[in-house]
Design a protein around this motif. Structure first.
Motif, PDB file in Angstrom:
ATOM      1  N   GLU A   6       0.840  -1.192   0.000  1.00 24.36           N
ATOM      2  CA  GLU A   6       0.000   0.000   0.000  1.00 24.36           C
ATOM      3  C   GLU A   6       0.877   1.245   0.000  1.00 24.36           C
ATOM      4  O   GLU A   6       2.091   1.189   0.197  1.00 24.36           O
ATOM      5  CB  GLU A   6      -0.920   0.006   1.223  1.00 24.36           C
ATOM      6  CG  GLU A   6      -1.867  -1.175   1.311  1.00 24.36           C
ATOM      7  CD  GLU A   6      -2.790  -1.059   2.504  1.00 24.36           C
ATOM      8  OE1 GLU A   6      -3.584  -0.092   2.565  1.00 24.36           O
ATOM      9  OE2 GLU A   6      -2.704  -1.925   3.390  1.00 24.36           O
ATOM     10  N   TYR A   7       0.220   2.392  -0.191  1.00 33.16           N
ATOM     11  CA  TYR A   7       0.920   3.667  -0.096  1.00 33.16           C
ATOM     12  C   TYR A   7       0.996   4.091   1.372  1.00 33.16           C
ATOM     13  O   TYR A   7       0.023   3.969   2.120  1.00 33.16           O
ATOM     14  CB  TYR A   7       0.210   4.735  -0.919  1.00 33.16           C
ATOM     15  CG  TYR A   7       0.320   4.488  -2.411  1.00 33.16           C
ATOM     16  CD1 TYR A   7       1.440   4.900  -3.118  1.00 33.16           C
ATOM     17  CD2 TYR A   7      -0.695   3.821  -3.098  1.00 33.16           C
ATOM     18  CE1 TYR A   7       1.559   4.665  -4.475  1.00 33.16           C
ATOM     19  CE2 TYR A   7      -0.593   3.579  -4.458  1.00 33.16           C
ATOM     20  CZ  TYR A   7       0.541   4.009  -5.140  1.00 33.16           C
ATOM     21  OH  TYR A   7       0.654   3.756  -6.482  1.00 33.16           O
ATOM     22  N   GLU A  39      12.383   7.737  -9.230  1.00 32.06           N
ATOM     23  CA  GLU A  39      11.537   8.054 -10.388  1.00 32.06           C
ATOM     24  C   GLU A  39      11.556   9.548 -10.717  1.00 32.06           C
ATOM     25  O   GLU A  39      10.533  10.138 -11.092  1.00 32.06           O
ATOM     26  CB  GLU A  39      10.090   7.605 -10.132  1.00 32.06           C
ATOM     27  CG  GLU A  39       9.912   6.105 -10.049  1.00 32.06           C
ATOM     28  CD  GLU A  39      10.153   5.409 -11.389  1.00 32.06           C
ATOM     29  OE1 GLU A  39       9.438   5.719 -12.352  1.00 32.06           O
ATOM     30  OE2 GLU A  39      11.071   4.565 -11.458  1.00 32.06           O
ATOM     31  N   GLU A  50       4.861  10.380   0.127  1.00 36.10           N
ATOM     32  CA  GLU A  50       3.960   9.226   0.041  1.00 36.10           C
ATOM     33  C   GLU A  50       4.590   8.229  -0.922  1.00 36.10           C
ATOM     34  O   GLU A  50       4.829   8.556  -2.090  1.00 36.10           O
ATOM     35  CB  GLU A  50       2.576   9.631  -0.437  1.00 36.10           C
ATOM     36  CG  GLU A  50       1.587   8.467  -0.395  1.00 36.10           C
ATOM     37  CD  GLU A  50       0.170   8.912  -0.720  1.00 36.10           C
ATOM     38  OE1 GLU A  50      -0.732   8.656   0.094  1.00 36.10           O
ATOM     39  OE2 GLU A  50      -0.021   9.511  -1.803  1.00 36.10           O
ATOM     40  N   PHE A  52       5.070   3.858  -2.140  1.00 38.17           N
ATOM     41  CA  PHE A  52       4.528   2.503  -2.127  1.00 38.17           C
ATOM     42  C   PHE A  52       5.557   1.591  -1.464  1.00 38.17           C
ATOM     43  O   PHE A  52       6.751   1.682  -1.738  1.00 38.17           O
ATOM     44  CB  PHE A  52       4.245   2.031  -3.549  1.00 38.17           C
ATOM     45  CG  PHE A  52       3.563   0.696  -3.624  1.00 38.17           C
ATOM     46  CD1 PHE A  52       2.200   0.599  -3.432  1.00 38.17           C
ATOM     47  CD2 PHE A  52       4.283  -0.457  -3.886  1.00 38.17           C
ATOM     48  CE1 PHE A  52       1.561  -0.633  -3.489  1.00 38.17           C
ATOM     49  CE2 PHE A  52       3.664  -1.692  -3.956  1.00 38.17           C
ATOM     50  CZ  PHE A  52       2.291  -1.778  -3.753  1.00 38.17           C
ATOM     51  N   PHE A  65       8.832   5.336  -5.462  1.00 32.10           N
ATOM     52  CA  PHE A  65       7.906   6.311  -6.038  1.00 32.10           C
ATOM     53  C   PHE A  65       7.238   5.752  -7.295  1.00 32.10           C
ATOM     54  O   PHE A  65       6.314   6.347  -7.828  1.00 32.10           O
ATOM     55  CB  PHE A  65       8.639   7.606  -6.387  1.00 32.10           C
ATOM     56  CG  PHE A  65       8.803   8.544  -5.226  1.00 32.10           C
ATOM     57  CD1 PHE A  65       7.719   9.214  -4.700  1.00 32.10           C
ATOM     58  CD2 PHE A  65      10.044   8.765  -4.661  1.00 32.10           C
ATOM     59  CE1 PHE A  65       7.851  10.092  -3.637  1.00 32.10           C
ATOM     60  CE2 PHE A  65      10.203   9.638  -3.600  1.00 32.10           C
ATOM     61  CZ  PHE A  65       9.104  10.303  -3.080  1.00 32.10           C
ATOM     62  N   LYS A  66       7.720   4.630  -7.787  1.00 33.15           N
ATOM     63  CA  LYS A  66       7.112   4.021  -8.968  1.00 33.15           C
ATOM     64  C   LYS A  66       5.725   3.516  -8.623  1.00 33.15           C
ATOM     65  O   LYS A  66       5.521   2.889  -7.576  1.00 33.15           O
ATOM     66  CB  LYS A  66       7.975   2.875  -9.483  1.00 33.15           C
ATOM     67  CG  LYS A  66       7.521   2.333 -10.824  1.00 33.15           C
ATOM     68  CD  LYS A  66       8.515   1.342 -11.402  1.00 33.15           C
ATOM     69  CE  LYS A  66       8.103   0.895 -12.785  1.00 33.15           C
ATOM     70  NZ  LYS A  66       9.071  -0.049 -13.381  1.00 33.15           N
ATOM     71  N   LYS A  67       4.775   3.768  -9.481  1.00 26.29           N
ATOM     72  CA  LYS A  67       3.390   3.378  -9.202  1.00 26.29           C
ATOM     73  C   LYS A  67       3.133   1.980  -9.762  1.00 26.29           C
ATOM     74  O   LYS A  67       3.283   1.754 -10.962  1.00 26.29           O
ATOM     75  CB  LYS A  67       2.410   4.386  -9.805  1.00 26.29           C
ATOM     76  CG  LYS A  67       2.533   5.772  -9.179  1.00 26.29           C
ATOM     77  CD  LYS A  67       1.397   6.671  -9.583  1.00 26.29           C
ATOM     78  CE  LYS A  67       1.540   8.047  -8.941  1.00 26.29           C
ATOM     79  NZ  LYS A  67       1.544   7.982  -7.476  1.00 26.29           N
ATOM     80  N   LYS A  71      -2.418  -2.683  -5.998  1.00 28.90           N
ATOM     81  CA  LYS A  71      -1.930  -2.691  -4.626  1.00 28.90           C
ATOM     82  C   LYS A  71      -2.697  -3.742  -3.843  1.00 28.90           C
ATOM     83  O   LYS A  71      -3.634  -4.366  -4.359  1.00 28.90           O
ATOM     84  CB  LYS A  71      -2.059  -1.317  -3.990  1.00 28.90           C
ATOM     85  CG  LYS A  71      -3.471  -0.778  -3.889  1.00 28.90           C
ATOM     86  CD  LYS A  71      -3.477   0.640  -3.369  1.00 28.90           C
ATOM     87  CE  LYS A  71      -4.885   1.138  -3.068  1.00 28.90           C
ATOM     88  NZ  LYS A  71      -5.782   1.131  -4.212  1.00 28.90           N
TER      89      LYS A  71
END
Length: 207
Positions: A6-7, A39, A50, A52, A65-67, A71
């Motif tokens: 999760e974030y 990133e 924030e 992940f 920071f990569k999305k 999740k």
């Protein structure tokens, strides 16, 4: 407590040559944010960020920071990239694939194909996935008869009616007499809402 998969909102605690150590805002858990996973973001000691959180191949918690493509606790449409005697692996957009144990495969997975999976944390705290998504879908929707939607086939009932997930969230069904071409699990379809049943499940028909 770090929420794996999760974030998390964290504070940059200190910098090293290889990355930044982040600390939870309440000051407890700590995790590494490697510089290779910035990133393009610029961070400094004292910043709130924030990120992940996931586990790498050595089972270490890392921040990025990569999305990701999904999740924890999501239903997501993901590609099978590898098979083993113990299960399959699916790509969720980071350098560590998610494992799908054999016992969590309700049908045969094919490498290179995409299917719907529910992402969860196993007993060891690692991200894992299952094709048994039905219990995680909802019928709490705002669709009306005549609406056009996108859905993905995730199974078949005993009478060959196709079970469909709309928008990776809502439960629907295409009755066996509503489709006239072969459907397969994993097929992504454009559909019309033609009925809303008493349990609010969507009745669908291919366009």
């Amino acid at each position: 407590m770090l929420r794996i998969g999760e974030y998390n909102k964290m504070k940059v605690d200190r910098e090293k040559d290889f990355g930044f150590y982040l600390r939870e805002l309440d000051g407890r858990a700590e995790v590494l944010l490697p510089k290779s996973l910035l990133e393009g973001n610029k961070v400094s000691v004292g910043d709130e960020v924030e990120v992940f959180i996931y586990r790498d191949s050595k089972d270490r918690a890392l921040a990025t920071f990569k999305k990701p493509l999904a999740k924890a606790f999501d239903v997501a449409y993901l590609k099978v990239v590898q098979q083993s005697e113990f299960g399959a692996f699916i790509d969720f957009g980071l350098d560590r694939d998610i494992f799908v144990p054999l016992k969590e495969q309700r049908f045969k997975l094919r490498t290179g194909d995409k299917y719907l999976f529910y992402i969860y944390l196993d007993k060891t705290g690692r991200l894992a996935a299952t094709t048994d998504i039905d219990q995680y879908l909802t019928t709490d929707h705002n669709y009306n008869i005549g609406d056009s939607v996108e859905g993905i086939v995730y199974g078949f009932q005993t009478n060959n009616s196709a079970m469909v997930c709309v928008d990776n969230k809502y439960a629907g069904v295409i009755l066996h007499n509503e489709y006239f071409t072969e459907l397969n699990i994993g097929d992504k379809l454009t559909l019309n809402v033609i009925n809303i049943y008493e349990d609010d499940k969507l009745g669908l028909s291919p366009r």
